[in-house]
Design a protein around this motif. Structure first.
Motif, PDB file in Angstrom:
ATOM      1  N   ARG A  66       0.826  -1.210   0.000  1.00  0.00           N
ATOM      2  CA  ARG A  66       0.000   0.000   0.000  1.00  0.00           C
ATOM      3  C   ARG A  66       0.857   1.255   0.000  1.00  0.00           C
ATOM      4  NH1 ARG A  66      -5.755  -1.046   1.188  1.00  0.00           N
ATOM      5  NH2 ARG A  66      -5.780  -3.299   1.026  1.00  0.00           N
ATOM      6  N   VAL A  67       0.409   2.250  -0.758  1.00  0.00           N
ATOM      7  CA  VAL A  67       1.035   3.576  -0.763  1.00  0.00           C
ATOM      8  C   VAL A  67      -0.070   4.616  -0.721  1.00  0.00           C
ATOM      9  CG1 VAL A  67       3.126   2.891  -2.010  1.00  0.00           C
ATOM     10  CG2 VAL A  67       1.128   3.672  -3.284  1.00  0.00           C
ATOM     11  N   VAL A 116       0.173   1.430 -11.637  1.00  0.00           N
ATOM     12  CA  VAL A 116       0.677   1.434 -10.266  1.00  0.00           C
ATOM     13  C   VAL A 116      -0.176   0.558  -9.351  1.00  0.00           C
ATOM     14  CG1 VAL A 116       1.208   2.892  -8.278  1.00  0.00           C
ATOM     15  CG2 VAL A 116       1.644   3.737 -10.593  1.00  0.00           C
ATOM     16  N   GLY A 117      -1.477   0.732  -9.389  1.00  0.00           N
ATOM     17  CA  GLY A 117      -2.368  -0.029  -8.518  1.00  0.00           C
ATOM     18  C   GLY A 117      -3.784   0.486  -8.620  1.00  0.00           C
ATOM     19  N   THR A 118      -4.632   0.066  -7.682  1.00  0.00           N
ATOM     20  CA  THR A 118      -6.021   0.501  -7.663  1.00  0.00           C
ATOM     21  C   THR A 118      -6.293   1.314  -6.397  1.00  0.00           C
ATOM     22  OG1 THR A 118      -6.737  -1.554  -6.633  1.00  0.00           O
ATOM     23  CG2 THR A 118      -6.869  -1.430  -9.032  1.00  0.00           C
ATOM     24  N   ILE A 119      -7.233   2.236  -6.499  1.00  0.00           N
ATOM     25  CA  ILE A 119      -7.609   3.065  -5.354  1.00  0.00           C
ATOM     26  C   ILE A 119      -8.421   2.213  -4.384  1.00  0.00           C
ATOM     27  CG2 ILE A 119      -8.887   5.094  -4.598  1.00  0.00           C
ATOM     28  CD1 ILE A 119      -8.357   6.314  -7.373  1.00  0.00           C
ATOM     29  N   SER A 120      -7.929   2.080  -3.159  1.00  0.00           N
ATOM     30  CA  SER A 120      -8.638   1.286  -2.161  1.00  0.00           C
ATOM     31  C   SER A 120      -9.428   2.150  -1.187  1.00  0.00           C
ATOM     32  CB  SER A 120      -7.674   0.376  -1.403  1.00  0.00           C
ATOM     33  OG  SER A 120      -6.656   1.121  -0.793  1.00  0.00           O
ATOM     34  N   SER A 121      -9.035   3.414  -1.009  1.00  0.00           N
ATOM     35  CA  SER A 121      -9.826   4.332  -0.181  1.00  0.00           C
ATOM     36  C   SER A 121      -9.528   5.773  -0.565  1.00  0.00           C
ATOM     37  CB  SER A 121      -9.578   4.110   1.311  1.00  0.00           C
ATOM     38  OG  SER A 121      -8.293   4.551   1.670  1.00  0.00           O
ATOM     39  N   ASN A 181      -8.269  18.841  -0.760  1.00  0.00           N
ATOM     40  CA  ASN A 181      -7.619  17.817  -1.572  1.00  0.00           C
ATOM     41  C   ASN A 181      -7.912  16.416  -1.058  1.00  0.00           C
ATOM     42  OD1 ASN A 181      -6.055  19.587  -3.348  1.00  0.00           O
ATOM     43  ND2 ASN A 181      -4.994  20.164  -1.488  1.00  0.00           N
ATOM     44  N   TYR A 182      -7.918  15.480  -1.998  1.00  0.00           N
ATOM     45  CA  TYR A 182      -8.088  14.078  -1.644  1.00  0.00           C
ATOM     46  C   TYR A 182      -6.754  13.454  -1.241  1.00  0.00           C
ATOM     47  CZ  TYR A 182     -12.700  14.026  -3.902  1.00  0.00           C
ATOM     48  OH  TYR A 182     -13.992  14.257  -4.251  1.00  0.00           O
ATOM     49  N   GLU A 183      -6.845  12.479  -0.389  1.00  0.00           N
ATOM     50  CA  GLU A 183      -5.733  11.578  -0.075  1.00  0.00           C
ATOM     51  C   GLU A 183      -6.212  10.197  -0.503  1.00  0.00           C
ATOM     52  OE1 GLU A 183      -4.297   9.734   4.025  1.00  0.00           O
ATOM     53  OE2 GLU A 183      -3.795  11.867   3.850  1.00  0.00           O
ATOM     54  N   LEU A 184      -5.454   9.554  -1.380  1.00  0.00           N
ATOM     55  CA  LEU A 184      -5.832   8.257  -1.910  1.00  0.00           C
ATOM     56  C   LEU A 184      -4.933   7.171  -1.345  1.00  0.00           C
ATOM     57  CD1 LEU A 184      -6.061   9.234  -5.693  1.00  0.00           C
ATOM     58  CD2 LEU A 184      -7.857   9.416  -3.961  1.00  0.00           C
ATOM     59  N   GLU A 185      -5.525   6.068  -0.923  1.00  0.00           N
ATOM     60  CA  GLU A 185      -4.726   4.902  -0.567  1.00  0.00           C
ATOM     61  C   GLU A 185      -4.765   3.970  -1.773  1.00  0.00           C
ATOM     62  OE1 GLU A 185      -4.135   2.518   3.356  1.00  0.00           O
ATOM     63  OE2 GLU A 185      -5.902   1.719   2.321  1.00  0.00           O
ATOM     64  N   ILE A 186      -3.597   3.516  -2.182  1.00  0.00           N
ATOM     65  CA  ILE A 186      -3.455   2.709  -3.383  1.00  0.00           C
ATOM     66  C   ILE A 186      -3.000   1.306  -3.016  1.00  0.00           C
ATOM     67  CG2 ILE A 186      -2.311   2.519  -5.640  1.00  0.00           C
ATOM     68  CD1 ILE A 186      -4.060   5.072  -5.283  1.00  0.00           C
ATOM     69  N   SER A 187      -3.731   0.305  -3.512  1.00  0.00           N
ATOM     70  CA  SER A 187      -3.291  -1.085  -3.405  1.00  0.00           C
ATOM     71  C   SER A 187      -2.412  -1.357  -4.615  1.00  0.00           C
ATOM     72  CB  SER A 187      -4.488  -2.043  -3.420  1.00  0.00           C
ATOM     73  OG  SER A 187      -5.292  -1.841  -2.304  1.00  0.00           O
ATOM     74  N   LEU A 188      -1.138  -1.575  -4.366  1.00  0.00           N
ATOM     75  CA  LEU A 188      -0.177  -1.734  -5.450  1.00  0.00           C
ATOM     76  C   LEU A 188      -0.390  -3.031  -6.220  1.00  0.00           C
ATOM     77  CD1 LEU A 188       3.015  -0.594  -3.537  1.00  0.00           C
ATOM     78  CD2 LEU A 188       1.789   0.682  -5.307  1.00  0.00           C
ATOM     79  N   PHE A 189      -0.116  -2.980  -7.508  1.00  0.00           N
ATOM     80  CA  PHE A 189      -0.156  -4.191  -8.313  1.00  0.00           C
ATOM     81  C   PHE A 189       1.016  -5.106  -7.947  1.00  0.00           C
ATOM     82  CE2 PHE A 189      -2.483  -1.638 -11.711  1.00  0.00           C
ATOM     83  CZ  PHE A 189      -3.715  -2.144 -11.331  1.00  0.00           C
ATOM     84  N   ASN A 227       3.727  -6.331  -5.008  1.00  0.00           N
ATOM     85  CA  ASN A 227       4.040  -6.365  -3.582  1.00  0.00           C
ATOM     86  C   ASN A 227       5.551  -6.236  -3.445  1.00  0.00           C
ATOM     87  OD1 ASN A 227       4.641  -7.024  -0.913  1.00  0.00           O
ATOM     88  ND2 ASN A 227       2.960  -8.492  -0.780  1.00  0.00           N
ATOM     89  N   PHE A 228       6.003  -5.103  -2.986  1.00  0.00           N
ATOM     90  CA  PHE A 228       7.431  -4.838  -2.912  1.00  0.00           C
ATOM     91  C   PHE A 228       8.148  -5.710  -1.888  1.00  0.00           C
ATOM     92  CE2 PHE A 228       5.893  -1.237  -5.196  1.00  0.00           C
ATOM     93  CZ  PHE A 228       6.924  -0.940  -6.064  1.00  0.00           C
TER      94      PHE A 228
END
Length: 91
Positions: A10-11, A43-48, A56-64, A66-67
């Motif tokens: 997550r980022v 990069v990934g999908t928006i999870s929240s 402004n929005y803050e987006l949590e991204i579920s990465l495609f 896994n680092f």
């Protein structure tokens, strides 16, 4: 795009203008407007989605990717980074 060091899958993306149309499940793809990421990288999908400061929005991204499970990576050098940074300052 920022990683808090907690979850390797997550980022967060900060300061997304409120007029931007975003929805949970949308795919985040790099725009190329940054000196850090070239154009067109999934990069990934928006999870929240949350309002950070009411503006402004803050987006949590579920990465495609896994680092935590990576073994090999390619480091890509962007030779036009200084030129791009200079152009961005002129705007």
């Amino acid at each position: 795009l920022s990683w808090d060091g907690v979850r390797p899958d997550r980022v967060k993306v900060y300061d997304v203008p409120r007029h931007t149309e975003v929805a949970e499940g949308d795919t985040l793809i790099s725009s190329g407007y940054s000196a850090m990421f070239p154009y067109g990288i999934p990069v990934g999908t928006i999870s929240s989605i949350s309002l950070n400061d009411g503006i402004n929005y803050e987006l949590e991204i579920s990465l495609f990717e896994n680092f935590h499970s990576l073994r090999y990576v390619n480091v890509i050098g962007f030779q036009g980074q200084d030129e791009l940074a200079g152009l961005m300052e002129e705007m």
